[in-house]
Design a protein around this motif. Structure first.
Motif, PDB file in Angstrom:
ATOM      1  N   PRO A 203       0.324   9.974 -17.095  1.00 50.39           N
ATOM      2  CA  PRO A 203      -0.804  10.921 -17.814  1.00 50.39           C
ATOM      3  C   PRO A 203      -1.228  11.864 -17.051  1.00 50.39           C
ATOM      4  O   PRO A 203      -1.937  12.897 -17.364  1.00 50.39           O
ATOM      5  CB  PRO A 203      -1.866   9.987 -18.455  1.00 50.39           C
ATOM      6  N   VAL A 204      -1.129  11.912 -15.862  1.00 44.07           N
ATOM      7  CA  VAL A 204      -1.510  12.953 -14.546  1.00 44.07           C
ATOM      8  C   VAL A 204      -0.103  13.759 -14.410  1.00 44.07           C
ATOM      9  O   VAL A 204       0.871  13.138 -14.090  1.00 44.07           O
ATOM     10  CB  VAL A 204      -1.881  12.320 -13.660  1.00 44.07           C
ATOM     11  N   ASP A 205      -0.593  15.242 -14.537  1.00 46.40           N
ATOM     12  CA  ASP A 205       0.493  15.915 -14.306  1.00 46.40           C
ATOM     13  C   ASP A 205       0.649  16.080 -12.657  1.00 46.40           C
ATOM     14  O   ASP A 205      -0.296  16.434 -12.126  1.00 46.40           O
ATOM     15  CB  ASP A 205       0.226  17.441 -14.818  1.00 46.40           C
ATOM     16  N   LEU A 206       1.808  15.807 -12.061  1.00 50.49           N
ATOM     17  CA  LEU A 206       1.982  15.785 -10.725  1.00 50.49           C
ATOM     18  C   LEU A 206       2.884  16.752 -10.277  1.00 50.49           C
ATOM     19  O   LEU A 206       3.523  16.752  -9.126  1.00 50.49           O
ATOM     20  CB  LEU A 206       2.823  14.151 -10.351  1.00 50.49           C
ATOM     21  N   THR A 207       2.858  17.891 -10.841  1.00 59.10           N
ATOM     22  CA  THR A 207       3.989  19.056 -10.546  1.00 59.10           C
ATOM     23  C   THR A 207       3.251  19.655  -9.308  1.00 59.10           C
ATOM     24  O   THR A 207       4.219  20.194  -8.434  1.00 59.10           O
ATOM     25  CB  THR A 207       3.986  20.169 -11.559  1.00 59.10           C
ATOM     26  N   ALA A 208       2.005  19.768  -9.050  1.00 57.57           N
ATOM     27  CA  ALA A 208       1.494  20.459  -7.699  1.00 57.57           C
ATOM     28  C   ALA A 208       1.909  19.098  -6.516  1.00 57.57           C
ATOM     29  O   ALA A 208       2.001  19.721  -5.454  1.00 57.57           O
ATOM     30  CB  ALA A 208      -0.033  20.363  -7.664  1.00 57.57           C
TER      31      ALA A 208
ATOM     32  N   PRO B   6      -5.535  -1.192 -10.840  1.00 56.72           N
ATOM     33  CA  PRO B   6      -5.566   0.098 -11.261  1.00 56.72           C
ATOM     34  C   PRO B   6      -5.373   0.910 -10.194  1.00 56.72           C
ATOM     35  O   PRO B   6      -6.060   0.769  -8.948  1.00 56.72           O
ATOM     36  CB  PRO B   6      -6.998   0.357 -11.830  1.00 56.72           C
ATOM     37  N   ILE B   7      -4.694   2.083 -10.289  1.00 57.67           N
ATOM     38  CA  ILE B   7      -4.352   3.057  -9.536  1.00 57.67           C
ATOM     39  C   ILE B   7      -5.379   4.339  -9.908  1.00 57.67           C
ATOM     40  O   ILE B   7      -4.948   4.728 -11.084  1.00 57.67           O
ATOM     41  CB  ILE B   7      -2.863   3.262  -9.351  1.00 57.67           C
ATOM     42  N   SER B   8      -5.880   4.652  -9.017  1.00 58.40           N
ATOM     43  CA  SER B   8      -6.746   6.041  -9.023  1.00 58.40           C
ATOM     44  C   SER B   8      -5.898   7.265  -9.135  1.00 58.40           C
ATOM     45  O   SER B   8      -4.643   7.134  -8.653  1.00 58.40           O
ATOM     46  CB  SER B   8      -7.740   6.219  -8.127  1.00 58.40           C
ATOM     47  N   GLU B   9      -6.438   8.133  -9.808  1.00 59.82           N
ATOM     48  CA  GLU B   9      -5.864   9.437  -9.785  1.00 59.82           C
ATOM     49  C   GLU B   9      -5.382  10.089  -8.591  1.00 59.82           C
ATOM     50  O   GLU B   9      -4.198  10.623  -7.987  1.00 59.82           O
ATOM     51  CB  GLU B   9      -6.276  10.647 -10.472  1.00 59.82           C
ATOM     52  N   ALA B  10      -6.224   9.837  -7.450  1.00 61.84           N
ATOM     53  CA  ALA B  10      -6.119  10.275  -6.101  1.00 61.84           C
ATOM     54  C   ALA B  10      -4.789   9.554  -5.367  1.00 61.84           C
ATOM     55  O   ALA B  10      -4.031  10.089  -4.642  1.00 61.84           O
ATOM     56  CB  ALA B  10      -7.374  10.249  -5.250  1.00 61.84           C
ATOM     57  N   GLU B  11      -4.839   8.342  -5.796  1.00 59.11           N
ATOM     58  CA  GLU B  11      -3.707   7.459  -4.902  1.00 59.11           C
ATOM     59  C   GLU B  11      -2.465   8.020  -5.576  1.00 59.11           C
ATOM     60  O   GLU B  11      -1.483   7.859  -4.882  1.00 59.11           O
ATOM     61  CB  GLU B  11      -4.092   5.963  -5.412  1.00 59.11           C
ATOM     62  N   MET B  12      -2.541   8.190  -6.995  1.00 59.31           N
ATOM     63  CA  MET B  12      -1.110   8.696  -7.608  1.00 59.31           C
ATOM     64  C   MET B  12      -0.611   9.788  -6.913  1.00 59.31           C
ATOM     65  O   MET B  12       0.406  10.373  -6.630  1.00 59.31           O
ATOM     66  CB  MET B  12      -1.601   8.847  -9.064  1.00 59.31           C
ATOM     67  N   ARG B  13      -1.739  10.818  -6.654  1.00 59.43           N
ATOM     68  CA  ARG B  13      -1.227  12.112  -6.169  1.00 59.43           C
ATOM     69  C   ARG B  13      -0.807  12.109  -4.939  1.00 59.43           C
ATOM     70  O   ARG B  13       0.294  12.651  -4.474  1.00 59.43           O
ATOM     71  CB  ARG B  13      -2.492  13.136  -6.357  1.00 59.43           C
ATOM     72  N   GLU B  14      -1.438  11.295  -3.964  1.00 61.45           N
ATOM     73  CA  GLU B  14      -1.109  11.089  -2.586  1.00 61.45           C
ATOM     74  C   GLU B  14       0.275  10.396  -2.468  1.00 61.45           C
ATOM     75  O   GLU B  14       1.259  10.736  -1.914  1.00 61.45           O
ATOM     76  CB  GLU B  14      -2.078  10.061  -1.898  1.00 61.45           C
ATOM     77  N   THR B  15       0.486   9.380  -3.152  1.00 64.49           N
ATOM     78  CA  THR B  15       1.677   8.500  -3.368  1.00 64.49           C
ATOM     79  C   THR B  15       2.838   9.535  -3.801  1.00 64.49           C
ATOM     80  O   THR B  15       3.781   9.842  -3.071  1.00 64.49           O
ATOM     81  CB  THR B  15       1.680   7.385  -4.201  1.00 64.49           C
ATOM     82  N   ALA B  16       2.652  10.078  -5.098  1.00 60.41           N
ATOM     83  CA  ALA B  16       3.682  10.964  -5.553  1.00 60.41           C
ATOM     84  C   ALA B  16       4.111  12.264  -4.607  1.00 60.41           C
ATOM     85  O   ALA B  16       5.233  12.573  -4.303  1.00 60.41           O
ATOM     86  CB  ALA B  16       3.323  11.789  -6.737  1.00 60.41           C
ATOM     87  N   GLY B  17       2.866  12.605  -3.895  1.00 61.46           N
ATOM     88  CA  GLY B  17       3.347  13.919  -2.805  1.00 61.46           C
ATOM     89  C   GLY B  17       4.110  13.146  -1.875  1.00 61.46           C
ATOM     90  O   GLY B  17       4.872  14.040  -1.414  1.00 61.46           O
ATOM     91  N   ARG B  18       3.918  12.342  -0.948  1.00 61.02           N
ATOM     92  CA  ARG B  18       4.594  11.682  -0.175  1.00 61.02           C
ATOM     93  C   ARG B  18       5.939  11.304  -0.478  1.00 61.02           C
ATOM     94  O   ARG B  18       6.728  11.659   0.329  1.00 61.02           O
ATOM     95  CB  ARG B  18       3.703  10.498   0.639  1.00 61.02           C
ATOM     96  N   LEU B  19       5.952  10.538  -1.726  1.00 58.65           N
ATOM     97  CA  LEU B  19       7.462  10.234  -1.934  1.00 58.65           C
ATOM     98  C   LEU B  19       8.342  11.595  -2.298  1.00 58.65           C
ATOM     99  O   LEU B  19       9.569  11.546  -1.967  1.00 58.65           O
ATOM    100  CB  LEU B  19       7.418   9.287  -3.435  1.00 58.65           C
ATOM    101  N   ALA B  20       7.677  12.442  -2.791  1.00 58.05           N
ATOM    102  CA  ALA B  20       8.530  13.954  -3.213  1.00 58.05           C
ATOM    103  C   ALA B  20       9.138  14.371  -2.076  1.00 58.05           C
ATOM    104  O   ALA B  20       9.893  14.925  -1.715  1.00 58.05           O
ATOM    105  CB  ALA B  20       7.492  14.739  -3.867  1.00 58.05           C
TER     106      ALA B  20
ATOM    107  N   ASP C  30       0.937  -1.016   0.001  1.00 56.24           N
ATOM    108  CA  ASP C  30       0.013  -0.106  -0.131  1.00 56.24           C
ATOM    109  C   ASP C  30       0.941   1.304   0.234  1.00 56.24           C
ATOM    110  O   ASP C  30       2.192   1.196   0.051  1.00 56.24           O
ATOM    111  CB  ASP C  30      -0.878   0.019   1.267  1.00 56.24           C
ATOM    112  N   ILE C  31       0.314   2.495   0.222  1.00 57.49           N
ATOM    113  CA  ILE C  31       1.124   3.664   0.093  1.00 57.49           C
ATOM    114  C   ILE C  31       1.909   3.852   1.191  1.00 57.49           C
ATOM    115  O   ILE C  31       3.187   4.277   1.108  1.00 57.49           O
ATOM    116  CB  ILE C  31       0.178   4.900  -0.156  1.00 57.49           C
ATOM    117  N   ALA C  32       1.673   3.398   2.337  1.00 55.69           N
ATOM    118  CA  ALA C  32       2.588   3.345   3.450  1.00 55.69           C
ATOM    119  C   ALA C  32       3.720   2.531   3.348  1.00 55.69           C
ATOM    120  O   ALA C  32       4.795   2.831   3.537  1.00 55.69           O
ATOM    121  CB  ALA C  32       1.786   2.952   4.811  1.00 55.69           C
ATOM    122  N   TRP C  33       3.665   1.113   2.793  1.00 64.15           N
ATOM    123  CA  TRP C  33       4.733   0.677   2.614  1.00 64.15           C
ATOM    124  C   TRP C  33       5.688   1.046   1.532  1.00 64.15           C
ATOM    125  O   TRP C  33       6.739   1.161   1.894  1.00 64.15           O
ATOM    126  CB  TRP C  33       4.031  -0.826   1.758  1.00 64.15           C
ATOM    127  N   HIS C  34       5.053   1.770   0.495  1.00 67.77           N
ATOM    128  CA  HIS C  34       6.020   2.439  -0.567  1.00 67.77           C
ATOM    129  C   HIS C  34       6.823   3.379   0.121  1.00 67.77           C
ATOM    130  O   HIS C  34       7.986   3.600  -0.176  1.00 67.77           O
ATOM    131  CB  HIS C  34       5.253   2.787  -1.864  1.00 67.77           C
TER     132      HIS C  34
END
Length: 192
Positions: A107-112, A77-91, A37-41
């Motif tokens: 395909p999702v812009d993750l700059t925010a 499948p990974i939702s856009e919300a999950e992508m955003r949360e994961t990307a933000g936490r990893l960043a 899950d996101i916490a594991w990553h």
């Protein structure tokens, strides 16, 4: 998976030999399921950042793609919300280790979330390292969201024996075995 000390030593050696700006680290594919899950990553990513941050500048992330031939209950499948949360936490984790994060072909812009778009074959990086302009057009043979410059790939489909469930590059274990038997370690090519 490689031994933890082995990963750090590999990065250390590469950094000494070719320079920190030339060492690229990929954390991919990011797969979400019941055990990862996101916490594991976040835990695994932080552990790896701690080991390799002094030997590289950037980490490229990528979320698993649901290719037709990659159908398994271990990947969902990974939702856009999950992508955003994961990307933000990893960043945030990467930033704490002095690393920049970019994303490959998403395909999702993750700059925010603090994640820029990646170019695995990065023309700007190659020009910075070389100290002069490089004549390379965008790679037209890649997916639409790819930022790579045109290049020649030394890899060949149906050659990796790792058997990863998310792999799109192998058609069958039998095709991998046939190709591995054709490999000549003395050749300049993976397969002649």
């Amino acid at each position: 998976m490689r031994d933890k000390a082995d990963v750090a030593e590999t990065f250390r050696a590469l950094s000494r030999q070719i320079g920190r700006e030339r060492v690229r680290w990929r954390y991919d594919p990011i797969i979400l399921n019941d055990s990862m899950d996101i916490a594991w990553h976040c835990r695994e990513f932080a552990r790896l950042c701690h080991q390799v941050a002094e030997y590289t500048e950037t980490v490229t992330i990528s979320f698993v793609d649901s290719y037709t031939k990659v159908k398994t209950d271990q990947i969902r499948p990974i939702s856009e919300a999950e992508m955003r949360e994961t990307a933000g936490r990893l960043a945030a984790i990467a930033a704490a280790h002095g690393l920049a994060v970019n994303a490959c072909c998403e395909p999702v812009d993750l700059t925010a979330e603090g994640v820029t778009r990646a170019a695995c074959i990065d023309k700007a990086l190659a020009e910075r390292i070389a100290g002069h302009p490089i004549l390379a057009a965008p790679d037209r043979n890649q997916r639409p969201d790819c930022g790579c410059a045109a290049s020649v790939d030394i890899g060949v489909y149906n050659t990796c024996a790792n058997g990863c469930v998310y792999c799109y590059a192998n058609h069958s274990p039998a095709s991998v075995q046939r190709n591995r038997l054709r490999h000549d370690p003395q050749s300049a090519f993976l397969l002649d």
